[in-house]
Design an enzyme around this catalytic site. Structure first.
Site, PDB file in Angstrom:
ATOM      1  N   LYS A  83     -23.668 -16.254  93.628  1.00  0.00           N
ATOM      2  CA  LYS A  83     -24.133 -14.874  93.801  1.00  0.00           C
ATOM      3  C   LYS A  83     -23.633 -14.290  95.116  1.00  0.00           C
ATOM      4  CE  LYS A  83     -27.932 -13.568  95.636  1.00  0.00           C
ATOM      5  NZ  LYS A  83     -29.344 -13.339  96.024  1.00  0.00           N
ATOM      6  N   ASP A  86     -28.579 -11.394  90.607  1.00  0.00           N
ATOM      7  CA  ASP A  86     -29.805 -11.566  91.396  1.00  0.00           C
ATOM      8  C   ASP A  86     -31.013 -11.428  90.472  1.00  0.00           C
ATOM      9  OD1 ASP A  86     -29.916  -8.880  90.865  1.00  0.00           O
ATOM     10  OD2 ASP A  86     -30.330  -8.267  92.924  1.00  0.00           O
TER      11      ASP A  86
END
Length: 391
Positions: free
Chosen positions: A259, A277
């Site tokens: 991420k 997320d």
């Protein structure tokens, strides 16, 4: 009634027999045998004449065996009595068969009512709740997902990473610090950190206790201090103090996962990547883009729905929508611009007035998360966030 008819027939037969016998006596003055034979012949003819009439009556009454003796006709005459109620029951059956015809307008009204409701109330998305998840083809899913992204691009044309940064080093540090806290809190904390440690070399040689004191407002400050000092040392020792522009190199840094790597690649190097997320995970499952729960599998499933060039902007659109409208606990469904495309419409507040009160940041006339947002955001009506300790 059968007894009365039979007696009437017998009486007529006896009268007729007497009249015929008298006529035979006057004309021929015959013997008693001939008179007796004449009496017998006369009733037999009349009985034969009456039998067709009785047969006709029996046929009219639907009673078989008209030529049978009158004594056996009694049970046959009961059958009309039995069939009479059945005939009476047949009449209600016709009424019952006509009842659905009378009730036919009722279903038509039920079909028309939802259409009127969808025209006056935002109930159209309620139909999509049943339509999209069930039996949606792969082609239909791709089209719907891409249409949602286009709609969000119109709603958030100024979407951008909501972390303040001036270079790849500041972005990778800020992204590591954003775990388990808001971007706003990170943006309020990093100015003091970067003012004291502007380069990877400075942060790599920093006193951990001093860094912990600066990072305390972000939560989990000890673990985050260890990560940012460790990644700074790795940048100095392995990459000459520069942030690498490859995924396989970024994920080797302490505290950096896929991420964080995609945030850096997409926003600091212009290389497409999907940022999975918590907001992204929640929304793509609500929209039935995927049922996966693992971030890596979500990334692969969603990435397959879009061209690679759309990945970075797609991440911004989805995350912005999750922070402003499609919240985790109480989505503002009544104020959602993509409600007709959402299978989860109705999970949140559907009343438009009540939904408006749930909006956040610039959608609610409130400040955003960046202290130094892009000019395009300010031009669109966005407001900069206040610094730490202000107000």
């Amino acid at each position: 009634m059968s007894a009365e008819r039979d007696s009437a027939v017998g009486e007529q037969g006896s009268d007729g027999g007497r009249k015929t016998a008298g006529a035979a006596r006057t004309a021929a003055a015959g013997t008693g045998a001939s008179a007796a034979s004449a009496k017998k012949a006369a009733p037999s003819k009349k009985a034969a004449a009456r039998k067709p009439a009785a047969a006709k009556k029996a046929a009219a009454e639907k009673t078989p065996g008209a030529t049978k003796p009158a004594a056996k006709k009694a049970p046959a005459k009961k059958t009309p009595a039995k069939k009479t109620p059945s005939a009476k029951k047949a009449a209600p059956a016709k009424k019952a068969s006509s009842a659905p015809l009378r009730k036919a307008p009722a279903p038509r009204k039920q079909v028309v009512a939802p259409k009127k409701a969808t025209a006056s109330v935002p109930a159209a998305p309620a139909k999509t709740v049943a339509a999209h998840p069930q039996g949606e083809s792969r082609t239909a899913l791709v089209r719907r997902a891409r249409r949602i992204n286009r709609e969000l691009a119109e709603v958030y044309p100024y979407a951008h990473p909501e972390l303040d940064f001036e270079n790849p080093f500041q972005l990778v540090v800020a992204t590591v610090l954003s775990a388990q806290t808001t971007d706003l809190r990170v943006n309020q904390t990093t100015p003091a950190l970067f003012a004291k440690y502007p380069t990877p070399e400075d942060l790599a040689a920093a006193n951990p206790e001093e860094v912990e004191e600066i990072l305390r407002p972000t939560g989990f400050f000890r673990a985050k201090t260890k990560s940012v000092i460790g990644l700074s040392k790795a940048l100095v020792e392995q990459f000459g103090g520069e942030v690498p522009g490859r995924l396989e190199d970024l994920v080797k840094l302490p505290g950096v996962g896929r991420k964080t790597a995609f945030v850096v690649l997409g926003n600091a190097f212009g290389r497409p990547g999907i940022t999975v997320d918590t907001h992204f995970q929640r929304l793509v499952r609500r929209w039935k883009w995927t049922d996966e729960t693992d971030p890596d599998k979500i990334e692969a499933a969603v990435g397959a729905l879009f061209p690679k060039s759309d990945w970075t902007d797609l991440s911004h659109h989805v995350i912005w929508h999750g922070r402003r409208i499609c919240h985790a606990r109480k989505p503002a469904c009544g104020a959602c611009p993509i409600a007709p495309l959402c299978p989860a419409y109705g999970e949140g507040e559907t009343d438009p007035e009540k939904a408006k009160k749930l909006l956040k940041y610039e959608k609610a006339g409130q400040p955003g998360q960046r202290l130094r947002p892009p000019q395009a955001y300010l031009d669109a009506g966005g407001r900069a966030a206040p610094p730490l300790g202000a107000g």
